[in-house]
Design an enzyme around this catalytic site. Sequence first.
Site, PDB file in Angstrom:
ATOM      1  N   HIS A   1       0.824  -1.208   0.000  1.00 37.00           N
ATOM      2  CA  HIS A   1       0.000   0.000   0.000  1.00 37.00           C
ATOM      3  C   HIS A   1       0.863   1.266   0.000  1.00 37.00           C
ATOM      4  CE1 HIS A   1      -4.220  -1.348   0.289  1.00 37.00           C
ATOM      5  NE2 HIS A   1      -3.688  -2.435   0.811  1.00 37.00           N
ATOM      6  N   THR A   2       2.049   1.173  -0.559  1.00 36.18           N
ATOM      7  CA  THR A   2       2.923   2.345  -0.659  1.00 36.18           C
ATOM      8  C   THR A   2       3.036   2.832  -2.105  1.00 36.18           C
ATOM      9  OG1 THR A   2       4.742   0.771  -0.795  1.00 36.18           O
ATOM     10  CG2 THR A   2       4.421   1.847   1.327  1.00 36.18           C
TER      11      THR A   2
ATOM     12  N   SER B   1      -0.214 -11.765 -10.085  1.00 37.08           N
ATOM     13  CA  SER B   1      -0.093 -10.963 -11.296  1.00 37.08           C
ATOM     14  C   SER B   1      -0.033 -11.779 -12.579  1.00 37.08           C
ATOM     15  CB  SER B   1       1.106 -10.021 -11.200  1.00 37.08           C
ATOM     16  OG  SER B   1       0.905  -8.947 -12.073  1.00 37.08           O
ATOM     17  N   SER B   2      -0.991 -12.672 -12.713  1.00 40.85           N
ATOM     18  CA  SER B   2      -1.095 -13.399 -13.987  1.00 40.85           C
ATOM     19  C   SER B   2      -1.331 -12.411 -15.116  1.00 40.85           C
ATOM     20  CB  SER B   2      -2.243 -14.416 -13.939  1.00 40.85           C
ATOM     21  OG  SER B   2      -3.507 -13.783 -13.899  1.00 40.85           O
ATOM     22  N   SER B   3      -2.013 -11.298 -14.825  1.00 39.99           N
ATOM     23  CA  SER B   3      -2.359 -10.359 -15.897  1.00 39.99           C
ATOM     24  C   SER B   3      -1.114  -9.676 -16.457  1.00 39.99           C
ATOM     25  CB  SER B   3      -3.390  -9.334 -15.417  1.00 39.99           C
ATOM     26  OG  SER B   3      -2.899  -8.574 -14.347  1.00 39.99           O
TER      27      SER B   3
ATOM     28  N   GLU C   1      -3.560  -2.545 -19.359  1.00 37.85           N
ATOM     29  CA  GLU C   1      -4.572  -2.672 -18.304  1.00 37.85           C
ATOM     30  C   GLU C   1      -5.247  -1.335 -17.988  1.00 37.85           C
ATOM     31  OE1 GLU C   1      -4.325  -5.684 -15.289  1.00 37.85           O
ATOM     32  OE2 GLU C   1      -2.257  -6.139 -15.824  1.00 37.85           O
TER      33      GLU C   1
ATOM     34  N   ASP D   1       3.321  -4.162 -10.801  1.00 42.23           N
ATOM     35  CA  ASP D   1       3.157  -5.458 -11.467  1.00 42.23           C
ATOM     36  C   ASP D   1       3.885  -5.547 -12.807  1.00 42.23           C
ATOM     37  OD1 ASP D   1       1.625  -5.859  -9.272  1.00 42.23           O
ATOM     38  OD2 ASP D   1      -0.213  -6.355 -10.342  1.00 42.23           O
TER      39      ASP D   1
ATOM     40  N   TYR E   1     -10.383  -1.269  -0.490  1.00 41.40           N
ATOM     41  CA  TYR E   1      -9.118  -0.876  -1.101  1.00 41.40           C
ATOM     42  C   TYR E   1      -9.198   0.581  -1.568  1.00 41.40           C
ATOM     43  CZ  TYR E   1      -5.166  -0.792  -4.341  1.00 41.40           C
ATOM     44  OH  TYR E   1      -4.015  -0.464  -5.002  1.00 41.40           O
TER      45      TYR E   1
HETATM   46  P1  ADP Z   1      -3.953 -11.357 -11.188  1.00 43.89           P
HETATM   47  O1  ADP Z   1      -3.188 -10.459 -12.085  1.00 43.89           O
HETATM   48  O2  ADP Z   1      -3.706 -11.059  -9.743  1.00 43.89           O
HETATM   49  O3  ADP Z   1      -3.751 -12.811 -11.471  1.00 43.89           O
HETATM   50  P2  ADP Z   1      -6.160 -10.051 -12.487  1.00 43.89           P
HETATM   51  O4  ADP Z   1      -7.608 -10.007 -12.180  1.00 43.89           O
HETATM   52  O5  ADP Z   1      -5.404  -8.784 -12.580  1.00 43.89           O
HETATM   53  O6  ADP Z   1      -5.503 -11.047 -11.420  1.00 43.89           O
HETATM   54  O7  ADP Z   1      -5.940 -10.793 -13.869  1.00 43.89           O
HETATM   55  C1  ADP Z   1      -6.561 -12.025 -14.137  1.00 43.89           C
HETATM   56  C2  ADP Z   1      -7.165 -11.987 -15.541  1.00 43.89           C
HETATM   57  O8  ADP Z   1      -6.111 -11.925 -16.506  1.00 43.89           O
HETATM   58  C3  ADP Z   1      -7.931 -13.242 -15.876  1.00 43.89           C
HETATM   59  O9  ADP Z   1      -9.271 -13.178 -15.449  1.00 43.89           O
HETATM   60  C4  ADP Z   1      -7.827 -13.273 -17.393  1.00 43.89           C
HETATM   61  O10 ADP Z   1      -8.757 -12.394 -17.977  1.00 43.89           O
HETATM   62  C5  ADP Z   1      -6.442 -12.695 -17.646  1.00 43.89           C
HETATM   63  N1  ADP Z   1      -5.437 -13.760 -17.763  1.00 43.89           N
HETATM   64  C6  ADP Z   1      -4.322 -13.892 -17.018  1.00 43.89           C
HETATM   65  N2  ADP Z   1      -3.616 -14.964 -17.417  1.00 43.89           N
HETATM   66  C7  ADP Z   1      -4.288 -15.534 -18.430  1.00 43.89           C
HETATM   67  C8  ADP Z   1      -4.076 -16.687 -19.271  1.00 43.89           C
HETATM   68  N3  ADP Z   1      -3.017 -17.471 -19.103  1.00 43.89           N
HETATM   69  N4  ADP Z   1      -5.008 -16.948 -20.216  1.00 43.89           N
HETATM   70  C9  ADP Z   1      -6.084 -16.160 -20.386  1.00 43.89           C
HETATM   71  N5  ADP Z   1      -6.328 -15.086 -19.633  1.00 43.89           N
HETATM   72  C10 ADP Z   1      -5.461 -14.760 -18.661  1.00 43.89           C
HETATM   73 MG    MG Z   2      -3.382  -8.380 -12.266  1.00 43.53          MG
END
Ligand code: ADP
Ligand code: MG
Length: 371
Positions: A33-34, A125-127, A159, A171, A220
């Site tokens: 949170h910084t 941070s999958s996104s 994003e 991220d 948040y």
């Molecule tokens: P986080 O970044 O913490 O994982 P987010 O809500 O920011 O969560 O991002 C998740 C979203 O990113 C998923 O709902 C999807 O839309 C997209 N995403 C991430 N990785 C994939 C992937 N491998 N295939 C398809 N969509 C993905």
């Molecule tokens: Mg994300």
Amino acid sequence: MTEIPHHDIIRHLGHRRTVIGEAPGRVNLIGEHTDYSGGYVLPTVIPQTTAVAVAANADGASRAWSASVPHDQQQLRFVVGEEARTSTWVDYVQGATAVLRAAGHRVGGFDAVIRSEVPLGSGLSSSASLTVAVLRALRDLFQLHIDDVVLAGLARRVETDFIGVPVGVMDPIACALGAANHALFLDTRDLSWQLVRIPSTAEFAVINSGISHSHATGSYRQRRQECDAATRALGVHEIRDLSEYGQRRIEQLPEFLRKRARHIVSENARVLAAVEALRKRDMARFGGLMDESHASLRDDYEISLPQIDRMVEIARAQRGVLGARITGGGFGGSIVVLTLAGQAVRVATAVAQAARDELGLRPQVLVPPTK
Ligand code: ADP
Ligand code: MG
């Protein structure tokens, strides 16, 4: 490295020339949170990555395929040059060409095959790992001259500008510039950063509590507003600008603003101390700072929950643990635990088991990867 099975590439891209982009997920070690008040953060990359294979497609109808989503959502279409938000995951792919084009780069049509080991929506941070991997693949395919620093900025814009979610700078920078066995020390005010080696004597574990949170909603957002209110009340541009003398003024703020400001001041100091501890290879000190960070997030910033506090306590009671804290935006989510080298799997398994048995949660070990 995430393997994309050969048969998936053949099925979706045929025998065209294929290039692959890859990027890891990340976890924030300290500095929570910084990032929306120009402070310091210290994330590291995780072993799980996202890999994206792309091949040029000149017929004007691009396709992206991902193994990580429900079956009926796995293949989605888009048109390079006519990117339009769909509120599906393909926005992370077509958002990449939209921001590249907006930045003046020439990109053509392509098809993409995506495979990710980063759990989606779990705070790792999958996104950003996806957007950075897509941008890397396109950089290679279309021979664009972009370095990873610029690429991180483009990934963020996918994003913020295309998808329309207000993500911070941490991220994309962590996913684009992070390196294994290093923490990335980032100043979110001027975006200066450096990699600091994590001594091989220690290791991190991340356990998801299974309690879900949504950053877009309530608490948040409220913390961000409170941080702004405290900043205004203190008459500074950012809380970090307070001199040592000025910090005494925090004590005169109304109670909740006082607590919020106190967290930001103390957390920024802890990040600096944590970097120092890394440089001295003093991981016991690093763990102690994580413990203090948790207490501050619990008591001053008030973003923890009793079950998360208990998970942190359980973690600390395990043999070989140097420190533990909540990580991410809070109100659920994950904890990060620092252990002695070779102990993270055992500790994470024990914490997850106890969270299940004692707290009735449905926790999940995210790091180290279980497979
Ligand atoms: P986080 O970044 O913490 O994982 P987010 O809500 O920011 O969560 O991002 C998740 C979203 O990113 C998923 O709902 C999807 O839309 C997209 N995403 C991430 N990785 C994939 C992937 N491998 N295939 C398809 N969509 C993905
Ligand atoms: Mg994300």
